[in-house]
Design a protein around this motif. Structure first.
Motif, PDB file in Angstrom:
ATOM      1  N   SER A 129       0.818  -1.217   0.000  1.00 44.19           N
ATOM      2  CA  SER A 129       0.000   0.000   0.000  1.00 44.19           C
ATOM      3  C   SER A 129       0.849   1.263   0.000  1.00 44.19           C
ATOM      4  CB  SER A 129      -0.922  -0.004   1.214  1.00 44.19           C
ATOM      5  OG  SER A 129      -0.153  -0.035   2.387  1.00 44.19           O
ATOM      6  N   SER A 130       2.156   1.126   0.155  1.00 44.20           N
ATOM      7  CA  SER A 130       2.979   2.338   0.168  1.00 44.20           C
ATOM      8  C   SER A 130       3.718   2.493  -1.158  1.00 44.20           C
ATOM      9  CB  SER A 130       3.943   2.315   1.347  1.00 44.20           C
ATOM     10  OG  SER A 130       4.665   1.104   1.352  1.00 44.20           O
ATOM     11  N   GLN A 131       4.510   3.554  -1.224  1.00 45.28           N
ATOM     12  CA  GLN A 131       5.179   3.888  -2.472  1.00 45.28           C
ATOM     13  C   GLN A 131       6.241   2.856  -2.848  1.00 45.28           C
ATOM     14  OE1 GLN A 131       6.931   7.720  -2.134  1.00 45.28           O
ATOM     15  NE2 GLN A 131       7.503   7.796  -4.296  1.00 45.28           N
ATOM     16  N   TRP A 132       6.856   2.285  -1.838  1.00 43.35           N
ATOM     17  CA  TRP A 132       7.865   1.253  -2.012  1.00 43.35           C
ATOM     18  C   TRP A 132       7.634   0.209  -0.924  1.00 43.35           C
ATOM     19  CZ3 TRP A 132      11.297   1.320  -5.923  1.00 43.35           C
ATOM     20  CH2 TRP A 132      11.720   2.543  -6.468  1.00 43.35           C
ATOM     21  N   PRO A 133       8.200  -0.988  -1.080  1.00 42.36           N
ATOM     22  CA  PRO A 133       8.142  -1.926   0.044  1.00 42.36           C
ATOM     23  C   PRO A 133       8.843  -1.322   1.264  1.00 42.36           C
ATOM     24  CG  PRO A 133       9.380  -2.878  -1.814  1.00 42.36           C
ATOM     25  CD  PRO A 133       8.865  -1.556  -2.259  1.00 42.36           C
ATOM     26  N   LEU A 134       8.294  -1.489   2.418  1.00 41.97           N
ATOM     27  CA  LEU A 134       8.891  -1.035   3.686  1.00 41.97           C
ATOM     28  C   LEU A 134       9.095   0.469   3.785  1.00 41.97           C
ATOM     29  CD1 LEU A 134      11.900  -3.523   4.118  1.00 41.97           C
ATOM     30  CD2 LEU A 134       9.655  -3.773   5.138  1.00 41.97           C
ATOM     31  N   ARG A 185       7.617   3.240   4.393  1.00 41.18           N
ATOM     32  CA  ARG A 185       7.173   4.111   5.470  1.00 41.18           C
ATOM     33  C   ARG A 185       8.181   4.133   6.603  1.00 41.18           C
ATOM     34  NH1 ARG A 185       0.856   2.942   5.881  1.00 41.18           N
ATOM     35  NH2 ARG A 185       1.631   1.222   4.681  1.00 41.18           N
ATOM     36  N   THR A 186       8.826   3.014   6.810  1.00 36.19           N
ATOM     37  CA  THR A 186       9.745   2.939   7.926  1.00 36.19           C
ATOM     38  C   THR A 186      11.167   3.320   7.555  1.00 36.19           C
ATOM     39  OG1 THR A 186       8.439   0.996   8.442  1.00 36.19           O
ATOM     40  CG2 THR A 186      10.274   1.472   9.892  1.00 36.19           C
ATOM     41  N   PHE A 187      11.671   2.803   6.450  1.00 30.89           N
ATOM     42  CA  PHE A 187      13.110   2.857   6.238  1.00 30.89           C
ATOM     43  C   PHE A 187      13.581   3.858   5.196  1.00 30.89           C
ATOM     44  CE2 PHE A 187      12.231  -1.319   8.004  1.00 30.89           C
ATOM     45  CZ  PHE A 187      13.057  -1.254   9.105  1.00 30.89           C
ATOM     46  N   GLY A 188      12.675   4.438   4.441  1.00 29.41           N
ATOM     47  CA  GLY A 188      13.091   5.406   3.441  1.00 29.41           C
ATOM     48  C   GLY A 188      13.252   4.776   2.065  1.00 29.41           C
ATOM     49  N   ASP A 189      13.301   5.644   1.050  1.00 27.58           N
ATOM     50  CA  ASP A 189      13.207   5.183  -0.331  1.00 27.58           C
ATOM     51  C   ASP A 189      14.400   4.369  -0.829  1.00 27.58           C
ATOM     52  OD1 ASP A 189      10.798   6.356  -0.384  1.00 27.58           O
ATOM     53  OD2 ASP A 189      11.359   8.047  -1.666  1.00 27.58           O
ATOM     54  N   THR A 190      15.615   4.749  -0.438  1.00 32.60           N
ATOM     55  CA  THR A 190      16.777   4.040  -0.981  1.00 32.60           C
ATOM     56  C   THR A 190      16.784   2.591  -0.513  1.00 32.60           C
ATOM     57  OG1 THR A 190      17.945   6.113  -0.731  1.00 32.60           O
ATOM     58  CG2 THR A 190      19.265   4.192  -1.324  1.00 32.60           C
ATOM     59  N   VAL A 191      16.526   2.420   0.760  1.00 34.95           N
ATOM     60  CA  VAL A 191      16.497   1.073   1.318  1.00 34.95           C
ATOM     61  C   VAL A 191      15.363   0.284   0.674  1.00 34.95           C
ATOM     62  CG1 VAL A 191      16.127  -0.253   3.429  1.00 34.95           C
ATOM     63  CG2 VAL A 191      17.534   1.817   3.485  1.00 34.95           C
ATOM     64  N   ALA A 192      14.208   0.934   0.554  1.00 33.87           N
ATOM     65  CA  ALA A 192      13.043   0.272  -0.023  1.00 33.87           C
ATOM     66  C   ALA A 192      13.304  -0.143  -1.467  1.00 33.87           C
ATOM     67  CB  ALA A 192      11.844   1.208   0.055  1.00 33.87           C
ATOM     68  N   ALA A 193      13.967   0.736  -2.217  1.00 31.26           N
ATOM     69  CA  ALA A 193      14.260   0.420  -3.617  1.00 31.26           C
ATOM     70  C   ALA A 193      15.217  -0.758  -3.698  1.00 31.26           C
ATOM     71  CB  ALA A 193      14.860   1.642  -4.315  1.00 31.26           C
ATOM     72  N   THR A 194      16.142  -0.832  -2.767  1.00 35.75           N
ATOM     73  CA  THR A 194      17.084  -1.955  -2.741  1.00 35.75           C
ATOM     74  C   THR A 194      16.338  -3.256  -2.486  1.00 35.75           C
ATOM     75  OG1 THR A 194      18.656  -0.412  -1.765  1.00 35.75           O
ATOM     76  CG2 THR A 194      19.274  -2.731  -1.746  1.00 35.75           C
ATOM     77  N   GLU A 246      -0.398   6.356  17.490  1.00 24.58           N
ATOM     78  CA  GLU A 246       0.421   5.181  17.184  1.00 24.58           C
ATOM     79  C   GLU A 246       0.226   4.880  15.706  1.00 24.58           C
ATOM     80  OE1 GLU A 246       2.818   1.995  18.789  1.00 24.58           O
ATOM     81  OE2 GLU A 246       2.154   3.900  19.587  1.00 24.58           O
ATOM     82  N   PRO A 247       1.323   4.857  14.913  1.00 22.05           N
ATOM     83  CA  PRO A 247       1.118   4.536  13.502  1.00 22.05           C
ATOM     84  C   PRO A 247       0.701   3.075  13.350  1.00 22.05           C
ATOM     85  CG  PRO A 247       3.452   4.687  14.017  1.00 22.05           C
ATOM     86  CD  PRO A 247       2.707   5.017  15.271  1.00 22.05           C
ATOM     87  N   LEU A 248       0.061   2.763  12.238  1.00 25.31           N
ATOM     88  CA  LEU A 248      -0.297   1.375  11.957  1.00 25.31           C
ATOM     89  C   LEU A 248       0.982   0.556  12.013  1.00 25.31           C
ATOM     90  CD1 LEU A 248      -2.469  -0.628  10.960  1.00 25.31           C
ATOM     91  CD2 LEU A 248      -1.663  -0.141   8.663  1.00 25.31           C
ATOM     92  N   SER A 249       0.985  -0.471  12.830  1.00 34.89           N
ATOM     93  CA  SER A 249       2.233  -1.192  13.016  1.00 34.89           C
ATOM     94  C   SER A 249       2.504  -2.099  11.827  1.00 34.89           C
ATOM     95  CB  SER A 249       2.182  -2.007  14.297  1.00 34.89           C
ATOM     96  OG  SER A 249       1.352  -3.120  14.107  1.00 34.89           O
ATOM     97  N   GLN A 250       3.754  -2.215  11.471  1.00 41.70           N
ATOM     98  CA  GLN A 250       4.166  -3.165  10.453  1.00 41.70           C
ATOM     99  C   GLN A 250       4.616  -4.396  11.195  1.00 41.70           C
ATOM    100  OE1 GLN A 250       7.209  -2.046   7.839  1.00 41.70           O
ATOM    101  NE2 GLN A 250       5.812  -1.042   6.473  1.00 41.70           N
ATOM    102  N   PRO A 251       4.414  -5.581  10.631  1.00 40.86           N
ATOM    103  CA  PRO A 251       4.917  -6.757  11.314  1.00 40.86           C
ATOM    104  C   PRO A 251       6.407  -6.573  11.561  1.00 40.86           C
ATOM    105  CG  PRO A 251       3.691  -7.344   9.341  1.00 40.86           C
ATOM    106  CD  PRO A 251       3.846  -5.877   9.323  1.00 40.86           C
ATOM    107  N   PHE A 252       6.815  -6.765  12.719  1.00 40.26           N
ATOM    108  CA  PHE A 252       8.140  -6.444  13.255  1.00 40.26           C
ATOM    109  C   PHE A 252       8.791  -5.219  12.627  1.00 40.26           C
ATOM    110  CE2 PHE A 252      11.379  -8.901  10.675  1.00 40.26           C
ATOM    111  CZ  PHE A 252      10.595  -9.818  10.016  1.00 40.26           C
ATOM    112  N   GLY A 253       8.000  -4.170  12.452  1.00 37.12           N
ATOM    113  CA  GLY A 253       8.524  -2.912  11.921  1.00 37.12           C
ATOM    114  C   GLY A 253       9.300  -2.140  12.953  1.00 37.12           C
ATOM    115  N   ALA A 254      10.001  -1.110  12.532  1.00 39.74           N
ATOM    116  CA  ALA A 254      10.875  -0.384  13.461  1.00 39.74           C
ATOM    117  C   ALA A 254      10.112   0.686  14.211  1.00 39.74           C
ATOM    118  CB  ALA A 254      12.011   0.269  12.711  1.00 39.74           C
TER     119      ALA A 254
END
Ligand SMILES: Cc1cc2nc3c(=O)[nH]c(=O)nc-3n(C[C@H](O)[C@H](O)[C@H](O)COP(=O)(O)OP(=O)(O)OC[C@H]3O[C@@H](n4cnc5c(N)ncnc54)[C@H](O)[C@@H]3O)c2cc1C
Ligand code: FES
Lengths: 416, 112
Positions: free
Chosen positions: A181-186, A188-197, A408-416
């Motif tokens: 549902s977000s712009q990249w995988p993960l 929301r938590t880790f930022g675009d570069t990490v998500a793109a990787t 509280e943001p919607l939690s991601q499974p074991f998200g940061a």
């Protein structure tokens, strides 16, 4: 165990009940014994198994490389002298009496109660055949039976669990589409570069990743045939996995009087407002001095390590001195080992410290006001170990952001 | 077996010795003690030399199992089996290790 029995003597505690027989519950029992408690420990768990490790459920266990026996958390030479009440649900807690009522009709009264009931996966209302969530060993066994070569799997959610299932399923010869549902995988938590990787990594193994889509419903009458997106588009599927987050397993505490709106609200050491009642692990929202509010962390290492702080507080009645290491988590996907350490509040500056996106050995550091507050690495175990240590020191010197998010943001499974 | 001069192993530092099989890890704690254990974690394939040394304990760099360097015992899961320890002596400023005759507790799928 330790020969120091000061714990029991100083506190006058004779019995402790732990509810939830998994990582945090087991760590609580270990900490009690290690810190000299020699009274009665009763461990209540609704699963039939002794404590086992969940992370492999979406990794080695799902691909069949690990057995349930491999996942046991108890050490070979462990003698905790615990009374196990397994396959039994706690139905309610009477705080002043420290009385836990069980699904068998029995109840357990003790001098202190440690709540360690963890979290449960979010589900859809319609959970027809072929639609899975992944939290328990039974969930993993059921999912694995559906992951036959050539099957079409749709994973709803591009958090860690969804991405790990995607990777394991590809290894089993399954056709995989991840719908995030977000712009990249993960991202929301880790930022675009990490998500793109991460996305690149998944695609290199043949996983289709679609972002910015919302799964509205599962299709099919008896057995799943696909999913429907919020746009109306339908995607065929033989198997669907929901990796859409989790919520704290606190339903049984509804009448307890404890604040459980976003997990069991606790102070910095896991103590609730009720004397003798503490909460640890995924279900607990400990006060985070840097965030300035209670915050639930769903990481393995925090769930394992925090109980020793709670136990120190319980046994001594004083404020423990020991500090926490920075949060740490790992994820294995598509042959890559991803590690994250630290604390993200949003708005950090990100720099590449080593490796790169193309070479699959990226190491990035997140800074706030120039101070490193977190790091993430792909196949950089040694450097990550060094960063983790240096973060311990700097985390203390970081001031909170000017505006602290309240919700509280919607939690991601074991998200940061 | 002579490993190195103690002066070359600063407190808080670990050294991986892979001239033996399986490789060993030699730790110099902040308190000035020296310990030697097998380098490979008993849980999965990770090098404890890269781990986090705190007091007489090392934490695995992967899934954070903790081992007591004095006894090799598991202090925290997911590892279930202890790590093999080796006797250390310091003679004339040199670190010597006597490799244990016990079987190593290698993780599943790892052999040397
Ligand atoms: C598939 C999967 C993969 C994961 N991978 C990683 C990873 O790679 N890295 C990472 O850092 N984290 C990972 N995690 C997260 C990690 O496993 C959790 O943070 C950890 O399990 C939390 O431990 P806990 O003991 O607090 O809760 P849980 O493990 O959820 O245990 C709670 C226990 O309490 C029981 N219980 C609940 N309610 C009751 C009741 N009323 N009465 C009695 N018993 C009850 C539950 O059945 C359960 O056994 C993963 C989680 C899952 C599900
Ligand atoms: S490899 Fe050491 S804890 Fe898993």
């Amino acid at each position: 165990m330790s020969t120091d029995h000061a714990g029991t003597a100083a506190s006058g505690l004779k019995s402790v009940t732990i509810v939830g027989a998994s990582l945090a519950g087991h760590a609580s029992a270990r900490a009690l014994r290690a810190q000299g408690f020699d009274g009665r420990i009763t461990m209540i768990g609704d699963e039939v198994h002794r404590p086992y490790d969940r992370p492999p459920l979406s990794k080695e266990f799902l691909t069949g490389r690990a057995t349930l026996e491999d996942l046991a958390l108890e050490a070979d030479d462990e003698q905790l002298d615990v009374e196990w009440i397994l396959g039994t649900r706690a139905l309610s807690l009477d705080c002043p009496e420290r009385l836990v009522t069980l699904s068998t009709g029995q109840s357990v009264r003790s001098d202190a109660v440690m709540i360690a009931t963890g979290s449960v996966a979010r589900r859809f209302d319609r959970m027809i055949d072929g639609v899975h969530t992944l939290r328990t060993v039974e969930d993993a066994v059921a999912l694995r039976a559906d992951l036959v070569p050539g099957a079409r799997l749709v994973v709803a959610g591009s958090g860690f669990i969804g991405l790990e299932v995607a990777s394991a399923a590809r290894a089993l010869g399954v056709d995989v589409t991840v719908l995030g549902s977000s712009q990249w995988p993960l991202s929301r938590t880790f930022g675009d570069t990490v998500a793109a990787t991460v996305q690149r990594l998944q695609e290199s193994r043949g996983v289709r990743v679609r972002n910015n889509v919302i799964v509205d419903a599962v299709l099919g009458t008896d057995r799943v045939t696909g999913v429907r997106l919020s746009t109306g588009e339908q995607i065929d599927a033989d198997v669907v996995v929901l990796g859409i987050g989790s919520r704290p397993a606190v339903g049984w505490l509804g009448e307890s009087g404890l604040d459980v709106r976003a997990g069991v609200v606790c102070d910095e050491f896991g103590a609730t407002a009720a004397p003798g009642i503490l909460a640890v692990g995924d279900c607990a929202a400990w006060f985070d001095p840097i965030r300035g509010r209670a915050h639930r962390i769903e990481h393995w290492t925090d769930s394992r390590d925090r109980p020793s702080i709670s136990v120190a507080r319980l046994l001594s009645g004083r404020t423990p001195r020991q500090g926490l290491r920075p949060s740490y988590l790992w994820s294995d996907q598509c042959g890559s080992r991803i590690q994250f350490a630290g604390r993200l509040l949003g708005g950090e500056e990100l720099t590449i410290e080593a490796g790169g996106v193309e070479t699959g050995d990226l190491l990035m550091v997140y800074r706030r006001g120039g101070n490193p507050v977190a790091a993430v690495g792909f196949n950089q175990t040694r450097l990550m170990a060094q960063w983790r240590k240096s973060l311990t020191v700097s985390a203390a010197s970081v001031s909170p952001p000017a505006t602290v998010p309240v919700a509280e943001p919607l939690s991601q499974p074991f998200g940061a | 077996m002579r490993i190195c001069s103690l002066a070359d192993l600063a407190p808080g530092v670990a050294l991986r010795v892979d001239t033996v099989s399986p490789p060993i890890a030699v730790f110099h704690t902040e308190d000035g003690e020296v310990f030697a254990v097998d380098d490979t974690c008993t849980h999965q394939d990770a090098s404890l030399t890269d781990g986090w040394l705190e007091g007489c304990e090392v934490e695995c760099p992967l899934h954070a199992s903790r081992f007591d360097l004095r006894t090799g015992r598991v202090d925290a899961p997911p590892a279930k089996r202890g790590i093999r320890t080796h006797a250390v002596t310091i003679t004339d400023g040199d670190v010597h290790v006597l490799i244990s005759a016990a079987e190593p507790n290698l993780p599943p799928g790892v052999s040397y």
